[in-house]
Design a protein around this motif. Structure first.
Motif, PDB file in Angstrom:
ATOM      1  N   TYR A  92      -3.082 118.729 -86.891  1.00  0.00           N
ATOM      2  CA  TYR A  92      -1.677 118.364 -86.702  1.00  0.00           C
ATOM      3  C   TYR A  92      -1.249 118.600 -85.253  1.00  0.00           C
ATOM      4  CZ  TYR A  92      -2.127 119.974 -91.597  1.00  0.00           C
ATOM      5  OH  TYR A  92      -2.550 120.198 -92.878  1.00  0.00           O
ATOM      6  N   TYR A 116       2.472 119.253 -83.256  1.00  0.00           N
ATOM      7  CA  TYR A 116       3.904 119.510 -83.372  1.00  0.00           C
ATOM      8  C   TYR A 116       4.513 119.665 -81.986  1.00  0.00           C
ATOM      9  CZ  TYR A 116       3.016 121.081 -88.213  1.00  0.00           C
ATOM     10  OH  TYR A 116       2.664 121.174 -89.532  1.00  0.00           O
ATOM     11  N   LEU A 135       6.749 117.621 -86.731  1.00  0.00           N
ATOM     12  CA  LEU A 135       5.425 117.030 -86.778  1.00  0.00           C
ATOM     13  C   LEU A 135       5.415 115.697 -86.043  1.00  0.00           C
ATOM     14  CD1 LEU A 135       2.568 117.313 -88.009  1.00  0.00           C
ATOM     15  CD2 LEU A 135       3.414 116.019 -89.987  1.00  0.00           C
ATOM     16  N   TYR A 170      -0.520 113.534 -87.482  1.00  0.00           N
ATOM     17  CA  TYR A 170      -1.499 114.381 -88.122  1.00  0.00           C
ATOM     18  C   TYR A 170      -2.731 113.544 -88.486  1.00  0.00           C
ATOM     19  CZ  TYR A 170       0.233 112.571 -92.631  1.00  0.00           C
ATOM     20  OH  TYR A 170       0.598 111.773 -93.684  1.00  0.00           O
ATOM     21  N   ILE A 223      -3.502 118.639 -98.815  1.00  0.00           N
ATOM     22  CA  ILE A 223      -2.849 118.879 -97.533  1.00  0.00           C
ATOM     23  C   ILE A 223      -1.540 119.642 -97.684  1.00  0.00           C
ATOM     24  CG2 ILE A 223      -1.669 116.640 -97.517  1.00  0.00           C
ATOM     25  CD1 ILE A 223      -2.187 116.561 -94.479  1.00  0.00           C
ATOM     26  N   ALA A 224      -0.797 119.408 -98.758  1.00  0.00           N
ATOM     27  CA  ALA A 224       0.523 120.028 -98.863  1.00  0.00           C
ATOM     28  C   ALA A 224       0.442 121.526 -99.115  1.00  0.00           C
ATOM     29  CB  ALA A 224       1.335 119.368 -99.975  1.00  0.00           C
ATOM     30  N   LYS A 225      -0.685 121.993 -99.663  1.00  0.00           N
ATOM     31  CA  LYS A 225      -0.768 123.394-100.060  1.00  0.00           C
ATOM     32  C   LYS A 225      -1.542 124.249 -99.069  1.00  0.00           C
ATOM     33  CE  LYS A 225      -0.171 122.504-104.959  1.00  0.00           C
ATOM     34  NZ  LYS A 225      -0.654 122.770-106.332  1.00  0.00           N
ATOM     35  N   ASN A 226      -2.014 123.618 -98.009  1.00  0.00           N
ATOM     36  CA  ASN A 226      -2.886 124.360 -97.121  1.00  0.00           C
ATOM     37  C   ASN A 226      -2.157 125.167 -96.074  1.00  0.00           C
ATOM     38  OD1 ASN A 226      -5.106 123.411 -98.428  1.00  0.00           O
ATOM     39  ND2 ASN A 226      -5.412 121.689 -97.049  1.00  0.00           N
ATOM     40  N   ILE A 227      -2.732 126.320 -95.772  1.00  0.00           N
ATOM     41  CA  ILE A 227      -2.216 127.178 -94.721  1.00  0.00           C
ATOM     42  C   ILE A 227      -2.650 126.590 -93.390  1.00  0.00           C
ATOM     43  CG2 ILE A 227      -2.396 129.462 -93.690  1.00  0.00           C
ATOM     44  CD1 ILE A 227      -2.989 130.446 -96.607  1.00  0.00           C
ATOM     45  N   GLN A 228      -1.721 126.498 -92.473  1.00  0.00           N
ATOM     46  CA  GLN A 228      -2.035 125.958 -91.158  1.00  0.00           C
ATOM     47  C   GLN A 228      -2.273 127.080 -90.156  1.00  0.00           C
ATOM     48  OE1 GLN A 228       0.522 122.640 -89.872  1.00  0.00           O
ATOM     49  NE2 GLN A 228       1.252 122.478 -91.977  1.00  0.00           N
ATOM     50  N   PHE A 276      -2.547 127.844 -86.093  1.00  0.00           N
ATOM     51  CA  PHE A 276      -2.018 127.239 -84.880  1.00  0.00           C
ATOM     52  C   PHE A 276      -2.750 127.677 -83.622  1.00  0.00           C
ATOM     53  CE2 PHE A 276       1.878 125.029 -86.089  1.00  0.00           C
ATOM     54  CZ  PHE A 276       2.037 125.467 -87.394  1.00  0.00           C
ATOM     55  N   GLY A 277      -2.781 126.773 -82.648  1.00  0.00           N
ATOM     56  CA  GLY A 277      -3.198 127.122 -81.306  1.00  0.00           C
ATOM     57  C   GLY A 277      -2.072 127.812 -80.566  1.00  0.00           C
ATOM     58  N   SER A 318       4.979 123.129-101.877  1.00  0.00           N
ATOM     59  CA  SER A 318       4.488 124.426-101.436  1.00  0.00           C
ATOM     60  C   SER A 318       5.400 124.985-100.354  1.00  0.00           C
ATOM     61  CB  SER A 318       3.046 124.338-100.950  1.00  0.00           C
ATOM     62  OG  SER A 318       2.925 123.393 -99.923  1.00  0.00           O
ATOM     63  N   PHE A 378       6.134 128.423 -97.563  1.00  0.00           N
ATOM     64  CA  PHE A 378       5.504 129.468 -96.777  1.00  0.00           C
ATOM     65  C   PHE A 378       6.539 130.159 -95.900  1.00  0.00           C
ATOM     66  CE2 PHE A 378       1.288 127.799 -97.641  1.00  0.00           C
ATOM     67  CZ  PHE A 378       1.489 126.439 -97.788  1.00  0.00           C
ATOM     68  N   TYR A 424       6.286 131.871 -92.134  1.00  0.00           N
ATOM     69  CA  TYR A 424       5.492 132.131 -90.956  1.00  0.00           C
ATOM     70  C   TYR A 424       6.275 133.069 -90.049  1.00  0.00           C
ATOM     71  CZ  TYR A 424       1.909 128.527 -91.728  1.00  0.00           C
ATOM     72  OH  TYR A 424       0.868 127.792 -92.214  1.00  0.00           O
ATOM     73  N   ASN A 482       6.513 122.087 -97.751  1.00  0.00           N
ATOM     74  CA  ASN A 482       5.613 120.927 -97.717  1.00  0.00           C
ATOM     75  C   ASN A 482       5.762 120.070 -98.965  1.00  0.00           C
ATOM     76  OD1 ASN A 482       4.554 121.950 -95.371  1.00  0.00           O
ATOM     77  ND2 ASN A 482       2.581 122.511 -96.236  1.00  0.00           N
ATOM     78  N   PHE A 514       2.806 112.657 -96.795  1.00  0.00           N
ATOM     79  CA  PHE A 514       2.825 114.080 -96.468  1.00  0.00           C
ATOM     80  C   PHE A 514       3.999 114.405 -95.550  1.00  0.00           C
ATOM     81  CE2 PHE A 514       1.555 118.234 -95.510  1.00  0.00           C
ATOM     82  CZ  PHE A 514       1.495 118.415 -94.130  1.00  0.00           C
TER      83      PHE A 514
END
Lengths: 116, 111
Positions: A33, A35, A45, A48, A100-105, A107-108, B32, B34, B36, B91, B97
């Motif tokens: 992704y 941003y 966003l 992606y 994709i919606a449930k995944n932890i991202q 970051f750089g 979902s 979160f 952060y 999300n 998405f």
């Protein structure tokens, strides 16, 4: 363990110049992704990718292009920079499991871009 | 109306205090959620995923109320090191998405 690496960390451009931001991840993640983060606003966003060779538009794609030629790399291009593109740009990646919606991202560290 | 809204900060609390953050979202199809954490001039890092049953991780408790479309984060016994901006993330993948970040709530914990 590098995780997500962004280059460059800082850049100053003049209006109309072009540049490419590079994002590289070493976690074998499928999703990547881009941003932008502006003061007082949440991360938004830009584009992606759900896998090598695929890209999709996010919330604010205008003025940007992306490419995912290799699974580990995701490039963000500014063809003709404008002052409105002054921002902090973050790249992130996430794994395939769960969708994709449930995944932890992850970051750089970000790229601070100023367009004069 | 923003799709994800958070309490406008900043919150200034003494060490040891309990502090609560709230976040509301507008898309009922959201899947979902979160929290952060983002330190000044750093990247966001996952603090907690938020589950319908609620979840706790040490001093941190997250809850989700789907009926009212809000999530919360409770920090107990605040530490100086908790000073940061807390971002709510929602999300969905219905009709494409979407990942929406709230603008964040800044927390300052004072000695």
């Amino acid at each position: 363990n590098a995780g997500v690496t962004q280059t460059p960390k800082f850049r100053v451009l003049k209006t109309g110049q072009s540049m490419t931001l590079l994002c590289a991840q070493d976690m074998n993640h499928e999703y990547m992704y881009w941003y932008r983060q502006d003061p007082g606003m949440g991360l938004r966003l830009i584009h992606y990718s759900v896998g090598e060779g695929t890209t999709a538009k996010g919330e604010v794609p205008d003025g940007y292009n992306v490419s995912r030629l290799k699974k580990q790399n995701f490039l963000l291009g500014l063809e003709s920079a404008a002052p409105s593109q002054t921002s902090v740009y973050f790249c992130a990646s996430s794994s395939l499991g769960g969708g994709i919606a449930k995944n932890i991202q992850y970051f750089g560290a970000g790229t601070r871009l100023s367009v004069l | 109306r923003k799709e994800v809204e958070q309490d406008p900060g900043p919150f200034n609390v003494p060490e040891g205090a309990t502090v609560a953050f709230n976040c509301t979202y507008s898309n009922s199809a959201s899947q979902s959620f979160f929290w952060y954490r983002q330190d000044c001039r750093k990247e966001p890092k996952l603090l907690m995923s938020v589950y319908s049953s609620g979840n706790e991780d040490g001093r941190f408790t997250a809850q989700l109320n789907r009926a009212s479309q809000y999530i919360s984060l409770l920090i107990r016994d605040s530490k100086l090191s908790d000073s940061a901006t807390y971002l709510c993330v929602v999300n969905s993948n219905t009709g494409g998405f979407k990942t929406i970040f709230g603008a964040g709530t800044r927390l300052f914990v004072k000695a």
